[in-house]
Enzyme design. Structure first.
Site, PDB file in Angstrom:
ATOM      1  N   SER A   1      17.351 -41.268 -13.167  1.00  0.00           N
ATOM      2  CA  SER A   1      16.283 -40.881 -13.140  1.00  0.00           C
ATOM      3  C   SER A   1      16.444 -39.957 -14.036  1.00  0.00           C
ATOM      4  CB  SER A   1      16.079 -40.775 -11.690  1.00  0.00           C
ATOM      5  OG  SER A   1      16.881 -39.381 -10.860  1.00  0.00           O
TER       6      SER A   1
ATOM      7  N   ASP B   1      22.026 -38.308  -7.385  1.00  0.00           N
ATOM      8  CA  ASP B   1      21.391 -37.453  -8.780  1.00  0.00           C
ATOM      9  C   ASP B   1      23.248 -36.043  -8.872  1.00  0.00           C
ATOM     10  OD1 ASP B   1      19.234 -39.219  -8.416  1.00  0.00           O
ATOM     11  OD2 ASP B   1      17.657 -37.700  -7.517  1.00  0.00           O
TER      12      ASP B   1
ATOM     13  N   THR C   1      19.343 -38.772  -2.557  1.00  0.00           N
ATOM     14  CA  THR C   1      19.922 -37.952  -3.454  1.00  0.00           C
ATOM     15  C   THR C   1      20.818 -37.080  -3.778  1.00  0.00           C
ATOM     16  OG1 THR C   1      17.746 -37.705  -3.013  1.00  0.00           O
ATOM     17  CG2 THR C   1      18.922 -36.093  -4.324  1.00  0.00           C
TER      18      THR C   1
ATOM     19  N   ALA D   1       8.386 -40.224   2.900  1.00  0.00           N
ATOM     20  CA  ALA D   1       7.772 -41.590   3.662  1.00  0.00           C
ATOM     21  C   ALA D   1       7.745 -40.830   5.737  1.00  0.00           C
ATOM     22  CB  ALA D   1       7.377 -42.824   4.224  1.00  0.00           C
TER      23      ALA D   1
ATOM     24  N   CYS E   1      -0.924   0.226   8.082  1.00  0.00           N
ATOM     25  CA  CYS E   1      -1.190   0.083   6.652  1.00  0.00           C
ATOM     26  C   CYS E   1      -2.469   1.136   6.366  1.00  0.00           C
ATOM     27  CB  CYS E   1      -0.679  -0.295   5.691  1.00  0.00           C
ATOM     28  SG  CYS E   1       0.590  -1.602   5.198  1.00  0.00           S
TER      29      CYS E   1
ATOM     30  N   GLU F   1       0.655  -1.511  -0.035  1.00  0.00           N
ATOM     31  CA  GLU F   1      -0.193  -0.261   0.342  1.00  0.00           C
ATOM     32  C   GLU F   1       0.874   0.953  -0.073  1.00  0.00           C
ATOM     33  OE1 GLU F   1      -2.273  -2.847   2.852  1.00  0.00           O
ATOM     34  OE2 GLU F   1      -0.167  -2.870   2.074  1.00  0.00           O
TER      35      GLU F   1
ATOM     36  N   ALA G   1       8.988 -36.720  -9.538  1.00  0.00           N
ATOM     37  CA  ALA G   1       8.077 -37.033 -10.629  1.00  0.00           C
ATOM     38  C   ALA G   1       8.159 -38.667 -10.956  1.00  0.00           C
ATOM     39  CB  ALA G   1       9.238 -36.409 -11.514  1.00  0.00           C
TER      40      ALA G   1
END
Length: 408
Positions: free
Chosen positions: A218, A250, A246, A345, A134, A102, A204
């Site tokens: 992957s 990856d 991971t 999980a 404000c 604002e 994915a």
């Protein structure tokens, strides 16, 4: 006219209801206290939404999105000042500690703000924090009307800004494009109501439910359009969490891959800290990295990480719940879990995940031992399955995105 209180439009999914035109917290059938607003004001406010109002509120949301990922623990807010049907000023809140939307909009409007209508997707604040309230600024600027998308769930505001504006003679309309306003700031709302960040599990998988081959490969399960969506999602989040596996399998970057876009804090959870010394996440020039581990884990690697500018934090017990508590204390609103099935999980079981975003590719890879998105939850019957709520489906290129929320 009957002036008795009314309660309408209950939205239990967001723990809100509406009372006298104000969206307030809803819990166990009770409506939280709100400022006293007459039914005549409610009916006037709720009946005046027009196509023009909707367009102006959508413009507020568009402005607010310019600060995606940068405002926590504050919400995303945009504001538009309209005089005689024309926009004379607009602005958005860029980051915590900076002026609110604002203020920027009123500065841009200058003297044009007097007698104007101000649109804002979240109720103007009514308290002194890092910046002045404000609501007072709007009154001082002489605006005639304020159109509010949704009431601020923050107890420091919670209808107080609206009440102050009305007490000063400013007309206030509440509830324009409310669903879109709530969606934009769902992480902020979750943080306020539950005292923890909103956890989003993203994965994915192939059509047969695999996130990698049996050998662990992957790249890539989904198409480029889906990956671009993930990059945008990262830019909107405060942090991304992955596990040690991971990192080893990856070796990800976990950045938004967009020039000028926000890069979230990259968080690695590893109890033993048995991680490679050459992981891409240790390059902190583009984005910061935090490693959460347990006390005394791999001191040599800890020294190496510190030399690279990686922050290392030892916790007595490393769990998803403790990780989220730490990130809440850092002022974060949204945390993206891009981890493997076992950590996913655990995060679900400990209440660290509220939203699921599953990208499904029309591919079949097979493999009885190929990894799946979520590891063992201990369920033995289909009746124990966690049903997602408020589910939405969307096609992204040749893939499908399923979004939903876990029961709270």
């Amino acid at each position: 006219m009957d002036n008795s209180p009314v309660v309408t439009q209950v939205d239990t999914s967001l723990n809100y209801t509406q009372k006298d035109g104000l969206i307030v917290r809803f819990s166990s059938g009770e409506v939280a206290p709100t400022p006293v607003v007459s039914n005549s004001q409610t009916q006037d406010s709720m009946s005046r939404e027009t196509d023009f109002d909707s367009r102006m509120m959508q413009r507020c949301l568009e402005l607010a999105r310019r600060a995606l990922g940068r405002t926590s623990p504050n919400p995303l807010v945009g504001a538009v000042v309209v005089k005689d049907g024309e926009i004379v000023g607009e602005g958005f809140h860029p980051r915590a500690g900076e002026p609110h939307a604002e203020v920027f909009a009123l500065r841009a409007a200058g003297v044009g703000a007097r007698g104007a209508t101000v649109y804002v997707n979240l109720e103007p604040c009514n308290h002194y924090g890092r910046t002045p309230p404000c609501s007072a600024g709007l009154i001082e600027a002489g605006v005639a009307k304020v159109v509010v998308g949704m009431v601020d769930p923050n107890p420091l505001v919670a209808g107080g800004g609206i009440a102050r504006l009305r007490a000063a003679g400013v007309e206030v309309v509440v509830g324009v494009e409310t669903e879109a306003c709530q969606q934009l700031n769902e992480a902020f709302v979750h943080r306020i109501l539950y005292k923890k960040p909103l956890g989003i599990l993203k994965y994915a998988m192939t059509l047969d439910g695999k996130i990698a081959t049996t050998a662990g490969h992957s790249a890539w399960v989904t198409n480029q359009a889906a990956r671009s969506e993930v990059h945008q999602l990262r830019a909107a989040c405060d942090a991304i969490i992955v596990g040690g596996n991971t990192v080893r399998q990856d070796n990800p970057f976990l950045t938004s891959h967009q020039v000028g876009a926000h890069n979230p804090l990259r968080v690695v959870m590893s109890r033993q800290l048995n991680l490679p010394e050459t992981a891409r996440l240790w390059d902190t020039q583009e984005a910061p990295t935090l490693v959460l581990t347990e006390v005394g884990a791999n001191p040599d690697l800890q020294k190496t990480l510190l030399k690279h500018g990686v922050e290392v934090m030892e916790l007595p017990v490393l769990t998803p719940q403790h990780a989220m508590m730490h990130l809440y204390e850092q002022g974060f609103c949204s945390v993206l879990w891009e981890c493997g099935g076992n950590l996913a999980a655990s995060a679900i079981a400990q209440g660290a995940v509220q939203k699921v975003m599953a990208f499904i590719a029309p591919k079949i890879i097979g493999g009885s031992h190929a990894p799946t998105p979520v590891g063992d939850l201990g369920f033995t019957s289909m009746t124990e399955a966690l049903p997602l709520e408020r589910v939405r489906w969307r096609v992204v290129g040749s893939d499908c995105l399923v979004e939903g929320y876990l029961p709270q």
